[in-house]
Design a protein around this motif. Structure first.
Motif, PDB file in Angstrom:
ATOM      1  N   SER A  79       0.766  -1.329   0.371  1.00 57.90           N
ATOM      2  CA  SER A  79      -0.441   0.212   0.123  1.00 57.90           C
ATOM      3  C   SER A  79       0.656   1.780  -0.079  1.00 57.90           C
ATOM      4  O   SER A  79       0.509   2.702  -0.275  1.00 57.90           O
ATOM      5  N   ARG A  80       2.237   1.406   0.244  1.00 62.48           N
ATOM      6  CA  ARG A  80       3.277   2.569   0.320  1.00 62.48           C
ATOM      7  C   ARG A  80       3.851   2.659  -0.842  1.00 62.48           C
ATOM      8  O   ARG A  80       4.946   3.648  -0.906  1.00 62.48           O
ATOM      9  N   VAL A  81       3.841   1.731  -2.141  1.00 57.95           N
ATOM     10  CA  VAL A  81       4.519   1.518  -2.724  1.00 57.95           C
ATOM     11  C   VAL A  81       4.236   1.822  -4.550  1.00 57.95           C
ATOM     12  O   VAL A  81       2.734   1.250  -4.613  1.00 57.95           O
ATOM     13  N   ASP A  82       5.618   1.911  -5.634  1.00 58.11           N
ATOM     14  CA  ASP A  82       4.843   2.168  -6.668  1.00 58.11           C
ATOM     15  C   ASP A  82       4.750   0.253  -7.343  1.00 58.11           C
ATOM     16  O   ASP A  82       3.882   0.570  -8.392  1.00 58.11           O
ATOM     17  N   VAL A  83       5.687   0.369  -7.288  1.00 58.20           N
ATOM     18  CA  VAL A  83       6.635  -0.951  -8.227  1.00 58.20           C
ATOM     19  C   VAL A  83       7.087  -2.074  -7.044  1.00 58.20           C
ATOM     20  O   VAL A  83       7.998  -2.185  -5.852  1.00 58.20           O
ATOM     21  N   ALA A  84       6.431  -3.315  -7.125  1.00 54.86           N
ATOM     22  CA  ALA A  84       7.120  -4.644  -6.085  1.00 54.86           C
ATOM     23  C   ALA A  84       7.723  -5.633  -7.348  1.00 54.86           C
ATOM     24  O   ALA A  84       7.872  -5.602  -8.288  1.00 54.86           O
ATOM     25  N   VAL A  85       8.832  -5.134  -7.158  1.00 54.47           N
ATOM     26  CA  VAL A  85       9.894  -6.862  -7.261  1.00 54.47           C
ATOM     27  C   VAL A  85       9.706  -8.059  -6.544  1.00 54.47           C
ATOM     28  O   VAL A  85       9.919  -7.742  -5.752  1.00 54.47           O
ATOM     29  N   ASP A  86       8.798  -9.361  -7.820  1.00 55.03           N
ATOM     30  CA  ASP A  86       9.146 -10.543  -6.974  1.00 55.03           C
ATOM     31  C   ASP A  86      10.263 -10.858  -7.396  1.00 55.03           C
ATOM     32  O   ASP A  86      10.029 -11.262  -8.649  1.00 55.03           O
ATOM     33  N   CYS A  87      10.603 -11.858  -5.810  1.00 60.73           N
ATOM     34  CA  CYS A  87      11.749 -12.599  -5.875  1.00 60.73           C
ATOM     35  C   CYS A  87      11.866 -13.221  -5.326  1.00 60.73           C
ATOM     36  O   CYS A  87      12.592 -14.275  -4.683  1.00 60.73           O
ATOM     37  N   THR A  88      10.304 -13.882  -4.971  1.00 57.53           N
ATOM     38  CA  THR A  88       9.423 -15.168  -4.221  1.00 57.53           C
ATOM     39  C   THR A  88      10.296 -16.050  -5.113  1.00 57.53           C
ATOM     40  O   THR A  88      10.540 -16.618  -6.324  1.00 57.53           O
ATOM     41  N   PRO A  89      10.125 -17.468  -4.797  1.00 60.40           N
ATOM     42  CA  PRO A  89      10.614 -18.856  -5.157  1.00 60.40           C
ATOM     43  C   PRO A  89       9.462 -19.260  -6.832  1.00 60.40           C
ATOM     44  O   PRO A  89       8.829 -18.722  -6.440  1.00 60.40           O
ATOM     45  N   LYS A  90      10.168 -19.401  -7.314  1.00 56.88           N
ATOM     46  CA  LYS A  90       9.773 -20.171  -8.425  1.00 56.88           C
ATOM     47  C   LYS A  90       8.400 -20.749  -8.408  1.00 56.88           C
ATOM     48  O   LYS A  90       7.843 -22.267  -7.452  1.00 56.88           O
ATOM     49  N   LYS A  91       7.164 -20.523  -9.803  1.00 57.50           N
ATOM     50  CA  LYS A  91       6.580 -21.333  -8.671  1.00 57.50           C
ATOM     51  C   LYS A  91       5.393 -20.013  -8.104  1.00 57.50           C
ATOM     52  O   LYS A  91       3.553 -20.364  -8.296  1.00 57.50           O
ATOM     53  N   ALA A 103      -3.975  -3.987  -4.628  1.00 59.07           N
ATOM     54  CA  ALA A 103      -2.989  -2.592  -4.745  1.00 59.07           C
ATOM     55  C   ALA A 103      -2.899  -1.765  -5.707  1.00 59.07           C
ATOM     56  O   ALA A 103      -2.509  -0.818  -5.453  1.00 59.07           O
ATOM     57  N   GLY A 104      -3.523  -2.161  -7.303  1.00 60.44           N
ATOM     58  CA  GLY A 104      -2.740  -1.348  -7.820  1.00 60.44           C
ATOM     59  C   GLY A 104      -1.903  -0.408  -8.083  1.00 60.44           C
ATOM     60  O   GLY A 104      -1.091   0.824  -8.935  1.00 60.44           O
ATOM     61  N   ILE A 105      -0.509  -1.558  -8.139  1.00 53.68           N
ATOM     62  CA  ILE A 105       0.628  -1.167  -8.551  1.00 53.68           C
ATOM     63  C   ILE A 105       1.083  -2.194  -9.307  1.00 53.68           C
ATOM     64  O   ILE A 105       1.119  -2.650  -9.870  1.00 53.68           O
ATOM     65  N   LYS A 106       2.376  -1.376 -10.461  1.00 53.38           N
ATOM     66  CA  LYS A 106       3.155  -2.133 -11.118  1.00 53.38           C
ATOM     67  C   LYS A 106       4.251  -3.246 -10.545  1.00 53.38           C
ATOM     68  O   LYS A 106       4.428  -3.188  -8.923  1.00 53.38           O
ATOM     69  N   ALA A 107       4.103  -4.263 -11.377  1.00 44.79           N
ATOM     70  CA  ALA A 107       5.165  -5.164 -11.029  1.00 44.79           C
ATOM     71  C   ALA A 107       6.162  -6.621 -11.754  1.00 44.79           C
ATOM     72  O   ALA A 107       5.498  -6.247 -12.823  1.00 44.79           O
ATOM     73  N   ILE A 108       6.936  -6.872 -10.862  1.00 48.87           N
ATOM     74  CA  ILE A 108       8.028  -7.534 -11.681  1.00 48.87           C
ATOM     75  C   ILE A 108       8.477  -8.438 -11.269  1.00 48.87           C
ATOM     76  O   ILE A 108       8.679  -9.334 -10.341  1.00 48.87           O
ATOM     77  N   PHE A 109       8.332  -9.606 -12.134  1.00 43.11           N
ATOM     78  CA  PHE A 109       8.392 -11.467 -12.453  1.00 43.11           C
ATOM     79  C   PHE A 109       9.884 -11.306 -12.194  1.00 43.11           C
ATOM     80  O   PHE A 109      10.671 -10.706 -13.300  1.00 43.11           O
ATOM     81  N   GLN A 110      10.082 -12.515 -12.002  1.00 48.95           N
ATOM     82  CA  GLN A 110      11.740 -12.825 -12.408  1.00 48.95           C
ATOM     83  C   GLN A 110      11.266 -14.758 -12.632  1.00 48.95           C
ATOM     84  O   GLN A 110      10.154 -14.996 -13.172  1.00 48.95           O
ATOM     85  N   THR A 311      16.411  -5.644 -13.534  1.00 56.00           N
ATOM     86  CA  THR A 311      15.555  -5.514 -12.980  1.00 56.00           C
ATOM     87  C   THR A 311      15.753  -4.227 -12.708  1.00 56.00           C
ATOM     88  O   THR A 311      14.104  -3.452 -12.363  1.00 56.00           O
ATOM     89  N   ILE A 312      16.728  -3.447 -12.605  1.00 60.00           N
ATOM     90  CA  ILE A 312      16.611  -1.837 -12.180  1.00 60.00           C
ATOM     91  C   ILE A 312      15.951  -1.084 -13.406  1.00 60.00           C
ATOM     92  O   ILE A 312      15.250   0.095 -13.275  1.00 60.00           O
ATOM     93  N   ASP A 313      16.529  -1.333 -14.757  1.00 66.15           N
ATOM     94  CA  ASP A 313      15.730  -1.263 -15.751  1.00 66.15           C
ATOM     95  C   ASP A 313      13.641  -1.396 -16.173  1.00 66.15           C
ATOM     96  O   ASP A 313      13.808  -0.141 -16.022  1.00 66.15           O
ATOM     97  N   ALA A 314      13.445  -1.917 -15.437  1.00 61.53           N
ATOM     98  CA  ALA A 314      12.726  -2.362 -15.483  1.00 61.53           C
ATOM     99  C   ALA A 314      11.773  -1.707 -14.428  1.00 61.53           C
ATOM    100  O   ALA A 314      10.701  -1.154 -15.398  1.00 61.53           O
ATOM    101  N   ILE A 315      12.297  -1.714 -13.308  1.00 66.43           N
ATOM    102  CA  ILE A 315      11.956  -0.537 -12.643  1.00 66.43           C
ATOM    103  C   ILE A 315      11.506   1.037 -13.198  1.00 66.43           C
ATOM    104  O   ILE A 315      10.056   1.232 -12.834  1.00 66.43           O
ATOM    105  N   ARG A 316      12.216   1.457 -13.945  1.00 64.80           N
ATOM    106  CA  ARG A 316      12.207   3.023 -13.987  1.00 64.80           C
ATOM    107  C   ARG A 316      10.943   2.701 -15.923  1.00 64.80           C
ATOM    108  O   ARG A 316      10.357   3.871 -15.866  1.00 64.80           O
ATOM    109  N   ALA A 317      11.398   1.954 -16.715  1.00 67.76           N
ATOM    110  CA  ALA A 317      10.323   1.473 -17.506  1.00 67.76           C
ATOM    111  C   ALA A 317       9.130   1.272 -16.942  1.00 67.76           C
ATOM    112  O   ALA A 317       8.080   2.460 -18.075  1.00 67.76           O
ATOM    113  N   LEU A 318       8.322   0.468 -16.615  1.00 73.33           N
ATOM    114  CA  LEU A 318       6.840   0.196 -15.956  1.00 73.33           C
ATOM    115  C   LEU A 318       6.604   1.498 -15.064  1.00 73.33           C
ATOM    116  O   LEU A 318       4.899   1.578 -15.617  1.00 73.33           O
TER     117      LEU A 318
END
Length: 353
Positions: A79-91, A103-110, A311-318
């Motif tokens: 609720s406090r962020v603009d982008v979430a980077v998901d680095c949780t285990p596979k699947k 949450a209405g935020i951007k998200a990046i997966f691995q 991943t850093i570039d993807a944050i900026r792009a999204l």
């Protein structure tokens, strides 16, 4: 301009490195990390002053009982962020998609997740612009990232026709080598092509690429060997120039004593790299061979580090805070210390010596 607020969900091999990289950017702000573990990994984050949130509400009490100062739940973090980077285990990450959408935020997966999860796969130098303003993207795997980087370099030089590569894969991540791995054998993957070739085409559908993979009894990094058919006869100098012009490809050389993957990792450590991380594709310059319209080369892929700049570039792009791919790449690389040459001594220093 206010900084983009970032959450990292999962403080493991990739997550902790993303956290460090975010904290080095002047246009990004790390708000916190989420996890469910109670061991040394997440305790390290707390010691470093990083706000820790419980990725599962039922784990919060257990984490606090272990002495971890839990700042709240993952939903409170989101609720406090603009982008979430998901680095949780596979699947596991796929199950988090709805949480980010709610949450209405951007998200990046691995790269452990399927391309279909987001409908977009990302390598900065190849398709940054297509990620601008999207709600979600996926950073392709370490091996796929290296494939797209190197083949895109040849493609942009007008040299790439088709590529065939063999991947010698590490058996496990170093931190869990006591749990699994292989010894005194080499294990071929039973499917040809291995998944990396088709995965590279999720970034660039025009790539004519096939990969074969085997798993080896080591956990330092991956090693690739490639045969590429060029569009025309070329020279070693022209091919090297194409790689040199591309971002995040750096040369190593046998003649300088960098003769194996352990040598390169030792070099990273000696140069003061955090965790001895190799963000670049480490390509052996003096191994590369060109015969008329064919080129053969070998390079190293640090499975723990290569996707961090992407991943850093993807944050900026999204987030849409930088429209130009190369400007984002240059900014990221400057903050992380990414180079073209590891052992280049400045002329002034050499003359003084």
């Amino acid at each position: 301009m206010s900084r983009v607020k970032v959450a990292v969900n999962g403080y493991g091999v990739i997550g902790k490195r993303v956290v460090d990289a975010v904290r080095k950017q002047d246009d990004l702000e790390l708000v916190g990390v989420a996890d469910i573990v109670t061991d040394y990994r997440i305790k390290t984050a707390a010691i470093l002053g990083i706000p820790v949130f419980a990725a599962a509400p039922e784990k919060a009490t257990e984490m606090r009982s272990a002495g971890i100062p839990v700042a709240g739940t993952v939903d409170e973090l989101l609720s406090r962020v603009d982008v979430a980077v998901d680095c949780t285990p596979k699947k596991i990450a796929a199950g988090n998609k709805a949480r980010y959408e709610k949450a209405g935020i951007k998200a990046i997966f691995q790269g452990g997740e399927a391309h279909a999860l987001t409908g977009h796969s990302f390598v900065a130098q190849a398709n940054y612009e297509t990620a601008l303003g999207r709600s979600m993207t996926r950073i392709v795997s370490c091996n796929t990232t290296s494939i797209v980087r190197t083949l895109t370099a040849l493609k942009k030089a007008g040299l790439l026709k088709r590529a065939r590569g063999t991947l010698i894969r590490r058996a496990s991540d170093p931190w869990e080598s006591h749990l699994d791995g292989i010894l005194n054998t080499v294990v071929p993957e039973k499917v040809i092509p291995s998944h990396q070739g088709p995965d590279a085409r999720t970034v660039d559908p025009d790539l004519d690429v096939v990969t074969i993979a085997v798993k080896a009894p080591e956990n330092i990094s991956h090693l690739h060997t490639w045969w590429v058919e060029l569009t025309r006869s070329s020279t070693k100098e022209e091919v090297l120039a194409a790689f040199r012009a591309a971002p995040r490809i750096a040369f190593v050389r046998m003649e300088e004593g960098v003769t194996a993957i352990n040598s390169t990792k030792e070099l990273m450590s000696d140069l003061g790299r955090s965790r001895a991380d190799l963000y670049e594709v480490g390509l052996w310059e003096d191994v590369l061979t060109v015969e008329r319209n064919e080129v053969y080369y070998t390079y190293q892929v640090d499975n723990q580090a290569i996707v961090i700049p992407e991943t850093i570039d993807a944050i900026r792009a999204l987030a849409g805070i930088e429209k130009d791919a190369m400007k984002s790449i240059e900014k990221t690389d400057r903050a992380l210390g990414v180079v073209k040459e590891f052992l280049q001594i400045e002329k002034e220093k050499a003359e003084a010596a």
